[in-house]
Scaffold this motif. Structure first.
Motif, PDB file in Angstrom:
ATOM      1  N   ILE A 147       0.873  -1.181  -0.136  1.00 14.53           N
ATOM      2  CA  ILE A 147      -0.120   0.151   0.031  1.00 14.53           C
ATOM      3  C   ILE A 147       0.848   1.197   0.281  1.00 14.53           C
ATOM      4  O   ILE A 147       0.359   2.134  -0.322  1.00 14.53           O
ATOM      5  CB  ILE A 147      -0.959   0.165   1.168  1.00 14.53           C
ATOM      6  N   SER A 148       2.085   1.214   0.142  1.00 18.20           N
ATOM      7  CA  SER A 148       2.661   2.363   0.132  1.00 18.20           C
ATOM      8  C   SER A 148       4.535   2.240   0.282  1.00 18.20           C
ATOM      9  O   SER A 148       4.733   1.089   0.933  1.00 18.20           O
ATOM     10  CB  SER A 148       2.537   3.182   1.503  1.00 18.20           C
ATOM     11  N   VAL A 149       5.205   2.931  -0.297  1.00 19.69           N
ATOM     12  CA  VAL A 149       6.552   2.803  -0.187  1.00 19.69           C
ATOM     13  C   VAL A 149       7.141   4.206   0.398  1.00 19.69           C
ATOM     14  O   VAL A 149       6.894   5.171  -0.761  1.00 19.69           O
ATOM     15  CB  VAL A 149       7.250   2.466  -1.733  1.00 19.69           C
ATOM     16  N   VAL A 150       7.648   4.489   1.336  1.00 16.37           N
ATOM     17  CA  VAL A 150       8.248   5.787   1.572  1.00 16.37           C
ATOM     18  C   VAL A 150       9.889   5.748   1.692  1.00 16.37           C
ATOM     19  O   VAL A 150      10.402   4.677   1.842  1.00 16.37           O
ATOM     20  CB  VAL A 150       7.716   6.226   3.279  1.00 16.37           C
ATOM     21  N   GLU A 151      10.329   6.782   1.631  1.00 18.98           N
ATOM     22  CA  GLU A 151      11.838   7.050   1.408  1.00 18.98           C
ATOM     23  C   GLU A 151      12.203   7.760   3.036  1.00 18.98           C
ATOM     24  O   GLU A 151      11.829   8.795   3.236  1.00 18.98           O
ATOM     25  CB  GLU A 151      11.952   7.989   0.407  1.00 18.98           C
ATOM     26  N   GLY A 152      13.291   7.267   3.602  1.00 14.20           N
ATOM     27  CA  GLY A 152      13.632   7.526   4.712  1.00 14.20           C
ATOM     28  C   GLY A 152      14.864   8.392   4.684  1.00 14.20           C
ATOM     29  O   GLY A 152      15.263   8.906   5.528  1.00 14.20           O
TER      30      GLY A 152
ATOM     31  N   ASN B 225      15.267  11.016  11.782  1.00 13.92           N
ATOM     32  CA  ASN B 225      14.106  11.871  12.199  1.00 13.92           C
ATOM     33  C   ASN B 225      12.889  11.517  11.026  1.00 13.92           C
ATOM     34  O   ASN B 225      11.826  11.198  11.404  1.00 13.92           O
ATOM     35  CB  ASN B 225      14.301  13.448  12.091  1.00 13.92           C
ATOM     36  N   GLU B 226      13.565  11.407   9.931  1.00 20.93           N
ATOM     37  CA  GLU B 226      12.767  11.524   8.670  1.00 20.93           C
ATOM     38  C   GLU B 226      12.033  10.170   8.711  1.00 20.93           C
ATOM     39  O   GLU B 226      10.799   9.857   8.474  1.00 20.93           O
ATOM     40  CB  GLU B 226      13.247  11.612   7.437  1.00 20.93           C
ATOM     41  N   SER B 227      12.863   9.065   8.836  1.00 16.48           N
ATOM     42  CA  SER B 227      12.319   7.663   9.244  1.00 16.48           C
ATOM     43  C   SER B 227      11.130   7.624  10.091  1.00 16.48           C
ATOM     44  O   SER B 227      10.412   6.874   9.876  1.00 16.48           O
ATOM     45  CB  SER B 227      13.414   6.866   9.200  1.00 16.48           C
ATOM     46  N   PHE B 228      11.512   8.204  11.114  1.00 19.36           N
ATOM     47  CA  PHE B 228      10.554   7.932  12.501  1.00 19.36           C
ATOM     48  C   PHE B 228       9.490   8.583  11.974  1.00 19.36           C
ATOM     49  O   PHE B 228       8.236   8.292  12.188  1.00 19.36           O
ATOM     50  CB  PHE B 228      11.651   8.628  13.676  1.00 19.36           C
ATOM     51  N   GLN B 229       9.396   9.905  11.638  1.00 18.12           N
ATOM     52  CA  GLN B 229       8.371  10.621  11.046  1.00 18.12           C
ATOM     53  C   GLN B 229       7.254   9.837  10.093  1.00 18.12           C
ATOM     54  O   GLN B 229       6.044   9.650  10.384  1.00 18.12           O
ATOM     55  CB  GLN B 229       8.566  12.059  10.647  1.00 18.12           C
ATOM     56  N   LYS B 230       8.028   9.477   9.167  1.00 22.54           N
ATOM     57  CA  LYS B 230       7.261   8.955   8.169  1.00 22.54           C
ATOM     58  C   LYS B 230       6.600   7.828   8.385  1.00 22.54           C
ATOM     59  O   LYS B 230       5.551   7.390   7.896  1.00 22.54           O
ATOM     60  CB  LYS B 230       8.227   8.773   6.858  1.00 22.54           C
ATOM     61  N   THR B 231       7.489   7.064   9.372  1.00 19.68           N
ATOM     62  CA  THR B 231       6.684   5.598   9.560  1.00 19.68           C
ATOM     63  C   THR B 231       5.686   5.867  10.529  1.00 19.68           C
ATOM     64  O   THR B 231       4.435   5.286  10.662  1.00 19.68           O
ATOM     65  CB  THR B 231       7.947   4.810  10.514  1.00 19.68           C
ATOM     66  N   SER B 232       5.592   6.845  11.563  1.00 16.17           N
ATOM     67  CA  SER B 232       4.431   6.945  12.372  1.00 16.17           C
ATOM     68  C   SER B 232       3.456   7.424  11.556  1.00 16.17           C
ATOM     69  O   SER B 232       2.151   7.159  11.724  1.00 16.17           O
ATOM     70  CB  SER B 232       4.929   8.308  13.218  1.00 16.17           C
TER      71      SER B 232
ATOM     72  N   CYS C 151      17.084   0.885  10.509  1.00 11.90           N
ATOM     73  CA  CYS C 151      15.544   0.492  10.990  1.00 11.90           C
ATOM     74  C   CYS C 151      15.329   0.871  12.514  1.00 11.90           C
ATOM     75  O   CYS C 151      14.233   0.659  12.919  1.00 11.90           O
ATOM     76  CB  CYS C 151      15.792  -1.273  11.050  1.00 11.90           C
ATOM     77  N   LEU C 152      16.103   1.263  13.088  1.00  7.79           N
ATOM     78  CA  LEU C 152      15.903   1.822  14.466  1.00  7.79           C
ATOM     79  C   LEU C 152      14.598   2.507  14.714  1.00  7.79           C
ATOM     80  O   LEU C 152      13.801   2.470  15.411  1.00  7.79           O
ATOM     81  CB  LEU C 152      17.225   2.202  15.158  1.00  7.79           C
ATOM     82  N   PRO C 153      14.816   3.913  13.793  1.00  7.46           N
ATOM     83  CA  PRO C 153      13.666   4.862  13.880  1.00  7.46           C
ATOM     84  C   PRO C 153      12.221   4.068  13.708  1.00  7.46           C
ATOM     85  O   PRO C 153      11.336   4.506  14.380  1.00  7.46           O
ATOM     86  CB  PRO C 153      14.026   5.823  12.820  1.00  7.46           C
ATOM     87  N   VAL C 154      12.340   3.090  12.820  1.00  9.55           N
ATOM     88  CA  VAL C 154      11.059   2.291  12.559  1.00  9.55           C
ATOM     89  C   VAL C 154      10.597   1.374  13.636  1.00  9.55           C
ATOM     90  O   VAL C 154       9.537   1.521  13.956  1.00  9.55           O
ATOM     91  CB  VAL C 154      11.189   1.754  11.163  1.00  9.55           C
ATOM     92  N   CYS C 155      11.495   0.793  14.137  1.00 10.44           N
ATOM     93  CA  CYS C 155      11.256   0.065  15.374  1.00 10.44           C
ATOM     94  C   CYS C 155      10.762   1.122  16.420  1.00 10.44           C
ATOM     95  O   CYS C 155       9.592   0.862  17.044  1.00 10.44           O
ATOM     96  CB  CYS C 155      12.661  -0.412  15.978  1.00 10.44           C
ATOM     97  N   ARG C 156      11.237   2.043  16.661  1.00 15.24           N
ATOM     98  CA  ARG C 156      10.639   3.289  17.753  1.00 15.24           C
ATOM     99  C   ARG C 156       9.406   3.542  17.533  1.00 15.24           C
ATOM    100  O   ARG C 156       8.561   3.560  18.316  1.00 15.24           O
ATOM    101  CB  ARG C 156      11.750   4.356  17.859  1.00 15.24           C
TER     102      ARG C 156
END
Lengths: 368, 368
Positions: B225-230, B235-242, B261-266
């Motif tokens: 459903i989505s492909v985002v770029e971190g 920060n960007e990774s965390f934001q976009k994942t949230s 992957c850490l921001p994503v995990c968080r």
DNA sequence: CTGAAAGCGCTAACAA
DNA sequence: TTGTTAGCGCTTTCAG
């Protein structure tokens, strides 16, 4: 015209001593004044000396290191690859002066006692061994180690013995990984079963226990509803699997403990369970490929037989020739084979003809 | 009292010629009668002659083989391990007379052109290279190869060039395996998303494509459903994942393409998605351990950096010193890391101190 | 306590 | 076309 010297000669020159003295200092041999030794070691340190192993190997070629290898000879499956790794590494090391005494036994545990004894008699410096009869082997191993013969077990351990090292995938961990994977592949509350070889075999029992542990930890409310023994027999395995599927039509997963997964695949196919039951197998061989493609096999836990052989031989040789420390155990991480990476494993490559040239030509490096 | 001779001397004796002649026959050098050559080869064949590499290495020690290595120097994560494998193998080979020219670059693609040129200038016989700037590097590589300098790419390829070989985990396959695993871990019809680095990077794009392919093939009615770029930014990774989790609360799976992957995990943890969303990551480092334990990470696709380094160096050295055939590509199978086997990977072991003794002592063999 | 020298198997340069 | 010889760097033995 001071020609640039190398290695121990250079040190000798710098320290104003002969190479003999340098040698004594470097090896802690007796008969050298402590001051000279210190001075020499100092210099060695300084210029970052490290010995030329080729020269050493060449020099000590007479008092060669000899390694005996006792592994089953079965041509199919696992041991084939194990030998592959052993032989390739031997090939490499023979060129460095290490000698090998290959003594295949027919099957695991068949005649390994005799072979082991012969090997020790013949005066090898180390032995690589699949301990098929651990109980009987243990005292022999201890005896050998006491005599200074290093014993490295590979794939199958003699846990109670004083063997110097073991190279393997731990059976418990192996099963545990299968269990974790299963637990993550099926829905919570799923019911799964195990097809083992025979639970009287320690290896199979440990894998079963491990599976249970891993599965229950990773599948909430999961249940292991049955453990059947196939006894490595085609018919029995097929029958028992069919029966199992008949009894539990709602089965969600099946774990096969041994290399003998073909009958299980067939049973699954015959009863139209493909895709419905997640099947996790052990080891890998060419005939499994089509079942991966048909999605009958979800994944297989790969024990890296080739690498086990390689590592075992290399560890022992390194210890014997370079006094490199022998770790008490080298536990490899099992691989996970799925349809995507299937083709990257050695078992799936057409058996390449061995090069027949007598002259040079080494072997290429392993991939999987 | 005919002392038992060895190797080429034995052949010489048996053929009634000098060792010089044997050498010529064995190496196909000119200036030898065809009959003699045949006879000698015959005998060599017969006694199963194979040269003593130690002696050879020692003998040709003057005209040493030199290998240049150009790999990023980043101390964390992947390249650290890659260097580890390279250095350990170098250590081994140095003792056999191979020389190395290590020229780390700061980051992937930063200054690799200059370093590559310098290396070629300096007259190395082969180069191990992470091709960070493939476009610009390609003509240089071709030029080098034409001059007889063997170039082996590792981890990052220069696909259009004439490099002799590439050692890597194929990005497409890497993604594909992640996709297959994801497809088998989530229910049919699941919705998953991808967090990539940046899709302008070929590696990340290929992994994304591979994932898509693998996932759709193994998850009936699945949807990406989505492909985002971190952009490799915390920060960007965390934001976009949230954000992603906010937009699609019914998300079933998430694939992280890069090491980041850490921001994503968080993000997953912060929004209480642990266990609900199956997270598959890439690569491995110590800080990921706790997320495995908390079951936030379902699995990680491991690219065996250490082994890539090892294999690349060994392949090249083997080719240069023993004329062993260089395969056009060595594609490793990625490993699957889960909580069960996590501890078996190098990244999870406390960094062992490097031995500091000047004299002997080698390195132990790799496990994972 | 230290030095000198032989020799491991192979390559390469020079002689015949 | 073939033989001879000098090392490569190290270990080991025998003399000082």
């Amino acid at each position: 015209m001071n020609k640039e010297k190398h290695g121990i000669h250079r040190i000798a020159e710098m320290a104003n001593v002969s190479i003999g003295t340098v040698d004594r200092a470097l090896h802690g041999r007796g008969g050298i004044k402590d001051a000279t030794r210190k001075r020499i070691l100092q210099i060695a340190q300084q210029i970052g000396y490290s010995p030329n192993l080729a020269a050493r190997a060449l020099s000590v070629a007479k008092s060669r290191v000899r390694i005996g290898v006792c592994i089953p000879k079965e041509i199919h499956f696992f041991y084939d690859q194990l030998w592959g790794g052993v032989l390739d590494e031997e090939h490499h090391l023979e060129q460095l002066g290490v000698e090998f005494e290959n003594r295949p036994v027919k099957t695991l545990g068949e005649g390994d006692i005799e072979v082991f004894n012969e090997l020790v008699e013949s005066g090898v410096d180390g032995i690589v061994l699949t301990a098929g009869s651990p109980k009987e082997l243990t005292p022999l191993i201890n005896e050998a180690e006491e005599k200074g013969v290093r014993v490295v077990c590979v794939s199958t351990d003699a846990p109670g013995s004083h063997r110097s090292s073991i190279v393997c995938v731990e059976p418990h961990l192996n099963g545990c990984l299968a269990g974790e994977l299963m637990g993550k592949c099926v829905a919570p509350g799923s019911k799964v079963a195990v097809v083992a070889g025979m639970l009287s075999t320690e290896d199979h029992r440990k894998k079963t226990d491990g599976f249970s542990e891993g599965f229950l930890r990773h599948c909430p409310d999961g249940k292991i509803i049955s453990v059947v023994e196939g006894h490595e027999d085609e018919n029995e395995s097929f029958q028992k699997t069919s029966e199992l599927l008949g009894r539990f039509p709602a089965l969600d997963g099946l774990y096969v403990n041994t290399v003998n997964c073909l009958p299980v695949c067939r049973a699954l196919g015959a009863r139209g369970f493909e895709g419905k039951v997640k099947l996790i197998t052990t080891d890998l061989f060419a005939e499994m490929a089509s079942y991966f493609q048909k999605a009958i096999i979800t994944a297989s836990i790969y024990q890296h037989p080739y690498r086990q052989g390689q590592v075992a031989v290399r560890l022992l040789a390194d210890n014997l020739t370079n006094k490199v420390h022998l770790p008490p155990a080298a536990h490899l991480s099992p691989g996970v084979v799925m349809s995507t990476n299937l083709h990257l494993f050695r078992e799936m490559r057409s058996t390449e003809a061995r090069p027949s040239e007598p002259v040079q030509k080494g072997r290429s490096v392993v991939q999987a």
